[in-house]
Structures are given as C-alpha cells and as structure tokens.
Scaffold this motif. Structure first.
Motif, PDB file in Angstrom:
ATOM      1  N   PHE A 135       0.828  -1.206   0.000  1.00 39.77           N
ATOM      2  CA  PHE A 135       0.000   0.000   0.000  1.00 39.77           C
ATOM      3  C   PHE A 135       0.864   1.259   0.000  1.00 39.77           C
ATOM      4  O   PHE A 135       0.624   2.187  -0.780  1.00 39.77           O
ATOM      5  N   PHE A 136       1.867   1.303   0.861  1.00 38.18           N
ATOM      6  CA  PHE A 136       2.701   2.501   0.927  1.00 38.18           C
ATOM      7  C   PHE A 136       3.498   2.705  -0.357  1.00 38.18           C
ATOM      8  O   PHE A 136       3.665   3.839  -0.816  1.00 38.18           O
ATOM      9  N   GLN A 137       3.975   1.624  -0.958  1.00 38.07           N
ATOM     10  CA  GLN A 137       4.718   1.764  -2.206  1.00 38.07           C
ATOM     11  C   GLN A 137       3.800   2.210  -3.345  1.00 38.07           C
ATOM     12  O   GLN A 137       4.195   3.026  -4.181  1.00 38.07           O
ATOM     13  N   LEU A 138       2.577   1.704  -3.370  1.00 33.55           N
ATOM     14  CA  LEU A 138       1.622   2.152  -4.388  1.00 33.55           C
ATOM     15  C   LEU A 138       1.212   3.608  -4.172  1.00 33.55           C
ATOM     16  O   LEU A 138       1.025   4.350  -5.143  1.00 33.55           O
ATOM     17  N   ALA A 139       1.080   4.018  -2.922  1.00 39.66           N
ATOM     18  CA  ALA A 139       0.774   5.422  -2.634  1.00 39.66           C
ATOM     19  C   ALA A 139       1.924   6.327  -3.073  1.00 39.66           C
ATOM     20  O   ALA A 139       1.698   7.411  -3.633  1.00 39.66           O
ATOM     21  N   LEU A 140       3.148   5.872  -2.851  1.00 35.52           N
ATOM     22  CA  LEU A 140       4.308   6.632  -3.309  1.00 35.52           C
ATOM     23  C   LEU A 140       4.325   6.721  -4.829  1.00 35.52           C
ATOM     24  O   LEU A 140       4.556   7.795  -5.404  1.00 35.52           O
ATOM     25  N   TRP A 141       4.056   5.616  -5.507  1.00 35.87           N
ATOM     26  CA  TRP A 141       4.014   5.615  -6.963  1.00 35.87           C
ATOM     27  C   TRP A 141       2.914   6.533  -7.483  1.00 35.87           C
ATOM     28  O   TRP A 141       3.112   7.270  -8.452  1.00 35.87           O
ATOM     29  N   ALA A 142       1.750   6.494  -6.838  1.00 36.63           N
ATOM     30  CA  ALA A 142       0.641   7.354  -7.266  1.00 36.63           C
ATOM     31  C   ALA A 142       0.996   8.831  -7.090  1.00 36.63           C
ATOM     32  O   ALA A 142       0.662   9.662  -7.937  1.00 36.63           O
ATOM     33  N   GLY A 143       1.668   9.157  -6.005  1.00 40.28           N
ATOM     34  CA  GLY A 143       2.097  10.540  -5.794  1.00 40.28           C
ATOM     35  C   GLY A 143       3.099  10.990  -6.841  1.00 40.28           C
ATOM     36  O   GLY A 143       3.033  12.116  -7.336  1.00 40.28           O
ATOM     37  N   CYS A 144       4.021  10.112  -7.202  1.00 37.82           N
ATOM     38  CA  CYS A 144       4.993  10.444  -8.255  1.00 37.82           C
ATOM     39  C   CYS A 144       4.302  10.610  -9.604  1.00 37.82           C
ATOM     40  O   CYS A 144       4.625  11.529 -10.363  1.00 37.82           O
ATOM     41  N   ALA A 145       3.358   9.733  -9.901  1.00 38.12           N
ATOM     42  CA  ALA A 145       2.620   9.835 -11.164  1.00 38.12           C
ATOM     43  C   ALA A 145       1.795  11.119 -11.214  1.00 38.12           C
ATOM     44  O   ALA A 145       1.740  11.790 -12.245  1.00 38.12           O
ATOM     45  N   TYR A 146       1.180  11.469 -10.092  1.00 35.35           N
ATOM     46  CA  TYR A 146       0.386  12.704 -10.029  1.00 35.35           C
ATOM     47  C   TYR A 146       1.271  13.932 -10.228  1.00 35.35           C
ATOM     48  O   TYR A 146       0.925  14.838 -10.982  1.00 35.35           O
ATOM     49  N   SER A 147       2.419  13.951  -9.563  1.00 37.93           N
ATOM     50  CA  SER A 147       3.303  15.109  -9.709  1.00 37.93           C
ATOM     51  C   SER A 147       3.840  15.206 -11.133  1.00 37.93           C
ATOM     52  O   SER A 147       3.977  16.310 -11.672  1.00 37.93           O
ATOM     53  N   ASP A 148       4.131  14.074 -11.768  1.00 37.17           N
ATOM     54  CA  ASP A 148       4.574  14.091 -13.153  1.00 37.17           C
ATOM     55  C   ASP A 148       3.478  14.622 -14.063  1.00 37.17           C
ATOM     56  O   ASP A 148       3.745  15.410 -14.974  1.00 37.17           O
ATOM     57  N   LEU A 149       2.243  14.208 -13.817  1.00 41.85           N
ATOM     58  CA  LEU A 149       1.117  14.693 -14.616  1.00 41.85           C
ATOM     59  C   LEU A 149       0.925  16.200 -14.447  1.00 41.85           C
ATOM     60  O   LEU A 149       0.741  16.919 -15.430  1.00 41.85           O
ATOM     61  N   VAL A 150       1.004  16.667 -13.219  1.00 43.91           N
ATOM     62  CA  VAL A 150       0.825  18.103 -12.960  1.00 43.91           C
ATOM     63  C   VAL A 150       1.929  18.914 -13.624  1.00 43.91           C
ATOM     64  O   VAL A 150       1.670  19.935 -14.266  1.00 43.91           O
ATOM     65  N   VAL A 151       3.159  18.444 -13.505  1.00 43.36           N
ATOM     66  CA  VAL A 151       4.276  19.173 -14.111  1.00 43.36           C
ATOM     67  C   VAL A 151       4.148  19.185 -15.623  1.00 43.36           C
ATOM     68  O   VAL A 151       4.389  20.213 -16.261  1.00 43.36           O
ATOM     69  N   SER A 152       3.750  18.083 -16.211  1.00 39.86           N
ATOM     70  CA  SER A 152       3.620  18.061 -17.668  1.00 39.86           C
ATOM     71  C   SER A 152       2.470  18.949 -18.129  1.00 39.86           C
ATOM     72  O   SER A 152       2.560  19.573 -19.183  1.00 39.86           O
ATOM     73  N   GLN A 153       1.403  19.048 -17.355  1.00 38.19           N
ATOM     74  CA  GLN A 153       0.284  19.916 -17.733  1.00 38.19           C
ATOM     75  C   GLN A 153       0.667  21.393 -17.592  1.00 38.19           C
ATOM     76  O   GLN A 153       0.327  22.196 -18.447  1.00 38.19           O
ATOM     77  N   PHE A 154       1.359  21.742 -16.519  1.00 38.96           N
ATOM     78  CA  PHE A 154       1.771  23.130 -16.341  1.00 38.96           C
ATOM     79  C   PHE A 154       2.840  23.518 -17.344  1.00 38.96           C
ATOM     80  O   PHE A 154       2.873  24.643 -17.814  1.00 38.96           O
ATOM     81  N   ASP A 155       3.705  22.584 -17.676  1.00 42.33           N
ATOM     82  CA  ASP A 155       4.744  22.875 -18.654  1.00 42.33           C
ATOM     83  C   ASP A 155       4.120  23.200 -20.010  1.00 42.33           C
ATOM     84  O   ASP A 155       4.569  24.109 -20.693  1.00 42.33           O
ATOM     85  N   ALA A 156       3.088  22.452 -20.387  1.00 37.49           N
ATOM     86  CA  ALA A 156       2.420  22.724 -21.661  1.00 37.49           C
ATOM     87  C   ALA A 156       1.646  24.043 -21.614  1.00 37.49           C
ATOM     88  O   ALA A 156       1.568  24.752 -22.613  1.00 37.49           O
ATOM     89  N   ALA A 157       1.108  24.381 -20.460  1.00 33.00           N
ATOM     90  CA  ALA A 157       0.329  25.616 -20.342  1.00 33.00           C
ATOM     91  C   ALA A 157       1.228  26.851 -20.345  1.00 33.00           C
ATOM     92  O   ALA A 157       0.804  27.930 -20.754  1.00 33.00           O
ATOM     93  N   TRP A 158       2.459  26.716 -19.885  1.00 32.77           N
ATOM     94  CA  TRP A 158       3.364  27.869 -19.819  1.00 32.77           C
ATOM     95  C   TRP A 158       4.024  28.181 -21.151  1.00 32.77           C
ATOM     96  O   TRP A 158       4.617  29.231 -21.314  1.00 32.77           O
ATOM     97  N   ARG A 159       3.935  27.295 -22.114  1.00 32.81           N
ATOM     98  CA  ARG A 159       4.597  27.520 -23.392  1.00 32.81           C
ATOM     99  C   ARG A 159       3.811  28.435 -24.268  1.00 32.81           C
ATOM    100  O   ARG A 159       2.723  28.628 -24.345  1.00 32.81           O
TER     101      ARG A 159
END
Length: 67
Positions: A43-67
C-alpha cells in the motif's frame, strides 16, 4: 534550489520513517501475519508511486500551459 532539495529529502525521510511505524502498529489488529506486513508495504509503495505519477502529470500539464 537547495530549499527544494531539502524539502524532497525531508519528505522521503518522513515517508520511509512513518511507513514501518504505521505497519507495526496495525499489524496486531489484523492477525500479525506476513501477509498483513506485505499488504502494508505494498500500500505505501503504491501510494508513493501514485504521488509520483500525479506530480509528473501536474508538471507536464503546467509545462504545456506555460509555453
């Protein structure tokens, strides 16, 4: 930049400090078998993975919006 590195290191330290403590506390509630410990770790490893995936998604969305 050092503030961000310190924050990331502190959050990783706290995650891996809290993970075994919580698992050891709930282990007796559910019988104390190895399957309970494995489920807690999974559970903790999956929660860590989900947090990393979420942060990657947010960064990729903001990166596209800032261009």
């Amino acid at each position: 930049m050092p503030v961000y590195a310190f924050t990331i290191a502190l959050s990783a330290f706290l995650l891996f400090l809290v993970q075994p403590i919580v698992a050891r506390q709930i282990l007796p509630w559910f019988g104390g078998s190895a399957a309970v410990w494995t489920t807690c770790m999974l559970f903790f490893q999956l929660a860590l993975w989900a947090g990393c995936a979420y942060s990657d998604l947010v960064v990729s969305q903001f990166d596209a919006a800032w261009r």
